[in-house]
Design an enzyme around this catalytic site. Structure first.
Site, PDB file in Angstrom:
ATOM      1  N   LYS A 133      27.075  43.868  31.247  1.00  0.00           N
ATOM      2  CA  LYS A 133      28.041  42.816  30.947  1.00  0.00           C
ATOM      3  C   LYS A 133      27.516  41.479  31.468  1.00  0.00           C
ATOM      4  O   LYS A 133      26.945  41.416  32.562  1.00  0.00           O
ATOM      5  CB  LYS A 133      29.382  43.162  31.607  1.00  0.00           C
ATOM      6  CG  LYS A 133      30.509  42.161  31.355  1.00  0.00           C
ATOM      7  CD  LYS A 133      31.789  42.636  32.034  1.00  0.00           C
ATOM      8  CE  LYS A 133      32.937  41.657  31.868  1.00  0.00           C
ATOM      9  NZ  LYS A 133      34.179  42.136  32.511  1.00  0.00           N
ATOM     10  N   SER A 172      38.236  42.023  30.062  1.00  0.00           N
ATOM     11  CA  SER A 172      37.167  41.109  29.758  1.00  0.00           C
ATOM     12  C   SER A 172      35.855  41.800  29.388  1.00  0.00           C
ATOM     13  O   SER A 172      34.887  41.130  29.021  1.00  0.00           O
ATOM     14  CB  SER A 172      36.931  40.203  30.977  1.00  0.00           C
ATOM     15  OG  SER A 172      36.485  40.940  32.110  1.00  0.00           O
ATOM     16  N   SER A 207      40.104  44.934  33.362  1.00  0.00           N
ATOM     17  CA  SER A 207      39.013  44.615  32.443  1.00  0.00           C
ATOM     18  C   SER A 207      38.066  45.760  32.124  1.00  0.00           C
ATOM     19  O   SER A 207      37.194  45.614  31.266  1.00  0.00           O
ATOM     20  CB  SER A 207      38.213  43.427  32.975  1.00  0.00           C
ATOM     21  OG  SER A 207      38.972  42.247  32.899  1.00  0.00           O
TER      22      SER A 207
END
Length: 495
Positions: free
Chosen positions: A74, A152, A176
């Protein structure tokens, strides 16, 4: 090996093929790259391709429990030395910022033999439950590209669900990991506070509110990844006792008879979609069929007050992030999104006593949850209060944007807080995800399990919240549920 074979296998199975010489790491990587190139123009999950770095890694030598398996990181805190690191932020992207070193988490992934070949889309500074940053544009859900993959960690979840990789990096400061797992039909475990590393730059994030891990297709992949990265580091503020046995072993053991509380009621008083209610009710029946004791109950916690205390700390961190990015990049307001600037402004309006009082109340919420869990093994809720939203549906409405612009112009953030408008805006934004923040504030592990698909074909996960140190027990239950109601055979329609 062709893509159909690759897609059917989880990371543990792929690593086994590499170890036996039946396929090479380089072959697996090229399958992953080919798939990424096929789906990413539609999904927009991979924002920083690092194919040549991946090819150099795949050439070996490789060792470790997941040697040769392709993986994506990520683009938020999971730094890779020399690689771009933008955190969904326009200022960092315009600067072309590159990470000076690997994060401790990435070092441990590399030690496990994983082949990292790119970085995934995330909202600016990971501050939203959707993935629609101005810097890269919206990421889309492979089950229906008109809908969000959540956030996220939306880029990671989108690409795992699309079959690019068996798992990808994620982190969770308010849901997230669990939110995108729920949106994309994946398994997502948020480890407990301090279980996974944040170094070398700092020892924890947001008082342990945020933790690192991954989204996966299989439960055993999640367990093996956690075995590979869990443990203290030099910067650990609160060293934790290791699990009594490897997490992988726990997935192979029956969890025994558990007592599980469930609630379908939004803890902030907002509506819950019938699909989310059905997801929990169906899972309750499955749990009972497996011999567990299930009853409706919920902890006595003022979750709206808790959510505001969570948000205040988020706002303060956002202010810190914006200030740091300004120092690093020299950017003005045009280097940030309006919502980010507004959150930062609210954060700056907090006094030091305000901040400390928020943090101290976290401890009250933790005691209340742990008292409730004296009578139960887990609390089960929907992960989300509604199916995955359409792209753009969770964007800040125009009237709220006008109010935020006024705040930035005249400095009225304290007045807005006193009038309750901030709480009203928070309630409106949290109506989609009212269930996930509890585990972050209290620091306990929680997971989203992909046990329900809606009438419109979109996934909707079910959440389980455990007590401190319950990662192994959660994984054991998840593996039992996976055996009872397998989900890896379910794949999105071709894009």
């Amino acid at each position: 090996m062709d893509f159909d074979e690759y897609r059917k296998l989880d990371g543990v199975a792929l690593a086994g093929l590499v170890a036996r010489g039946e396929v090479s790491a380089a072959e697996l990587l090229e399958l992953a790259i080919t798939r990424a190139e096929q789906v990413n123009p539609r999904l927009n999950g991979l924002v920083i391709p690092l194919y040549e770095e991946g090819r150099r890694t795949a050439a070996g030598p490789l060792s470790g429990p997941l040697a040769g398996v392709p993986m994506l990181a990520k683009d938020l805190f999971q730094e890779m030395a020399g690689a771009p690191c933008y955190m969904g932020n326009k200022a960092l992207k315009n600067m072309g910022f590159r990470a000076p070193h690997d994060s401790e988490l990435v070092k441990r992934w590399r030690q496990a033999g994983l082949v990292l070949f790119g970085r995934t889309n995330t909202p600016e500074f990971g501050a939203k439950g959707i993935t629609e940053p101005d810097s890269f544009g919206p990421c889309r859900n492979p089950w229906n590209p008109d809908h969000t993959p959540g956030g996220s960690s939306g880029g990671s979840a989108s690409l795992v669900a699309a079959g690019v990789v068996p798992f990808a990096g994620a982190n969770d400061g308010g849901g997230s990991i669990r939110i995108p797992a729920a949106c994309c039909g994946l398994f997502g475990l948020k480890p407990g506070r301090g279980r996974t590393p944040w170094g070398p730059d700092f020892g924890e994030a947001l008082h342990g509110l945020s933790v690192n891990h991954a989204v996966t297709r299989s439960v055993r992949d999640c367990a093996v990844l956690l075995d590979a990265v869990a443990g203290d580091e030099l910067a650990s503020l609160y060293p934790l006792a290791p699990p009594a046995r490897p997490y992988r072993e726990g997935t192979e053991r029956d969890p025994g008879t558990l007592r599980i509380a469930f609630s379908n009621r939004s803890p902030i008083g907002t509506a819950v979609d019938p699909e989310a209610v059905r997801a929990v009710e169906k899972t309750a029946r499955l749990l009972e069929s497996l011999g567990h004791r299930v009853e409706e109950a919920e902890p006595d916690i003022d979750v709206m007050a808790m959510s505001m205390d969570w948000l205040m700390v988020w706002f303060a961190k956002c202010a810190d992030s914006v200030d740091e990015m300004r120092r690093l990049t020299g950017a003005g307001d045009d280097g940030f999104e309006l919502d980010t600037l507004a959150m930062a402004a609210f954060g700056r309006s907090l006094s030091a006593p305000d901040y400390l009082q928020c943090y101290q109340r976290w401890q009250t919420y933790t005691r209340q949850l742990m008292a409730f869990l004296q009578g139960y093994d887990f609390l089960m809720t929907p992960t989300l209060a509604m199916p995955p939203a359409r792209i753009g549906a969770m964007a800040t409405p125009s009237l709220q944007q006008a109010a935020l612009k006024l705040v930035l112009k005249v400095g009225a953030q304290k007045l807005l807080m006193k009038t309750g408008l901030v709480e009203q805006m928070a309630r409106e934004n949290l109506k989609y995800t009212p269930f996930t923040q509890l585990a972050n504030v209290t620091g306990v592990p929680a997971m989203s399990v992909p046990l329900h698909w809606c009438d419109n074909g979109l996934p909707l996960g079910v959440q389980f919240v455990g007590g401190h140190g319950d990662e192994g027990k959660l994984l054991s239950l998840a593996a039992q549920l996976e055996r009872a109601e397998p989900w890896m055979h379910r794949v999105p329609p071709e894009l």
